[in-house]
Scaffold this active site. Structure first.
Site, PDB file in Angstrom:
ATOM      1  N   ASP A 157       1.075  -0.722  -0.209  1.00 39.04           N
ATOM      2  CA  ASP A 157       0.091   0.119  -0.240  1.00 39.04           C
ATOM      3  C   ASP A 157       1.558   1.383  -0.332  1.00 39.04           C
ATOM      4  O   ASP A 157       1.088   0.989   0.767  1.00 39.04           O
ATOM      5  CB  ASP A 157      -0.862   0.277   1.319  1.00 39.04           C
ATOM      6  CG  ASP A 157      -2.031  -1.124   1.354  1.00 39.04           C
ATOM      7  OD1 ASP A 157      -2.880  -1.597  -0.445  1.00 39.04           O
ATOM      8  OD2 ASP A 157      -2.648  -1.797   1.967  1.00 39.04           O
ATOM      9  N   ASP A 174      -7.282  -1.884  -3.793  1.00 41.42           N
ATOM     10  CA  ASP A 174      -8.225  -1.346  -2.795  1.00 41.42           C
ATOM     11  C   ASP A 174      -9.620  -0.234  -3.559  1.00 41.42           C
ATOM     12  O   ASP A 174     -10.841  -0.824  -2.903  1.00 41.42           O
ATOM     13  CB  ASP A 174      -7.802  -1.044  -1.878  1.00 41.42           C
ATOM     14  CG  ASP A 174      -6.987  -1.826  -0.488  1.00 41.42           C
ATOM     15  OD1 ASP A 174      -6.771  -3.066  -0.744  1.00 41.42           O
ATOM     16  OD2 ASP A 174      -5.586  -1.412  -0.308  1.00 41.42           O
TER      17      ASP A 174
END
Length: 200
Positions: A157, A174
């Protein structure tokens, strides 16, 4: 057995909506993996020790150095390397090989079920455009994060909007998953409701 396979392939219908869903799935997957390659390889956001630091518990971290990459792009957006052991936005963290395997297997099973749905197979058939859009976005996101989990044991991320009071660091996979869930809600509460007969 062969007749059953023939019957299954004969039932596959690649409609315009199914093509749209598959194109979206491929686009999200490619964008996700290319963006992660740029961050990990070109920007070298995860030098030796970064993944170990991120995967360590709080006690172990006290004796380690966080050398993970960070770039302040604007007053509201940063690139910040975070290795996520859970699912979207760090929820449901899973440590160890069993947890890693279960999350990868779950992601792949969900993606395969939704691909089958796009092709008019299985229990979750896509019958409207918004469903195909949702399925495609979720498929791409699920597979993008599954690849990370299989390769590294955690998900890369790096999109950080914490300066806008949004505490989670996330990635394009995501975004795909969450937009897909939003598309399902739009379909259920708007388009599915339009198709239902009104009660007299």
């Amino acid at each position: 057995m062969l007749d059953r396979l023939k019957g299954m392939f004969a039932a596959i219908r690649i409609t315009a909506d199914a093509r749209l869903g598959l194109i979206l799935a491929g686009s999200v997957l490619v964008l996700d993996q290319v963006s992660k390659w740029l961050v990990l390889d070109r920007l070298a956001f995860s030098p030796p020790g970064c993944l170990e630091f991120q995967r360590a518990d709080a006690l172990a971290r006290s004796g380690m150095v966080n050398n993970c990459g960070h770039i302040e792009v604007s007053p509201v957006f940063d690139l910040t390397m975070v290795w996520n052991k859970g699912v979207s936005f760090g929820l449901l963290g899973a440590d160890g090989m069993l947890g890693r395997f279960l999350l990868v297997a779950f992601s792949v099973i969900v993606a395969l079920a939704l691909i089958a749905g796009l092709l008019s197979l299985g229990p979750f058939k896509s019958v409207r455009r918004w469903q195909a859009i949702a399925f495609g976005l979720i498929i791409g996101g699920a597979l993008g994060n599954a690849i990370d989990r299989a390769l590294y044991g955690a998900v890369a991320d790096f999109l950080n909007f914490s300066d806008m009071m949004f505490p989670w660091v996330f990635n394009i996979a995501d975004v795909g998953i969450n937009l897909g869930v939003a598309a399902i809600l739009i379909d259920v509460f708007i388009f599915d409701r339009e198709k239902r007969p009104t009660k007299m």
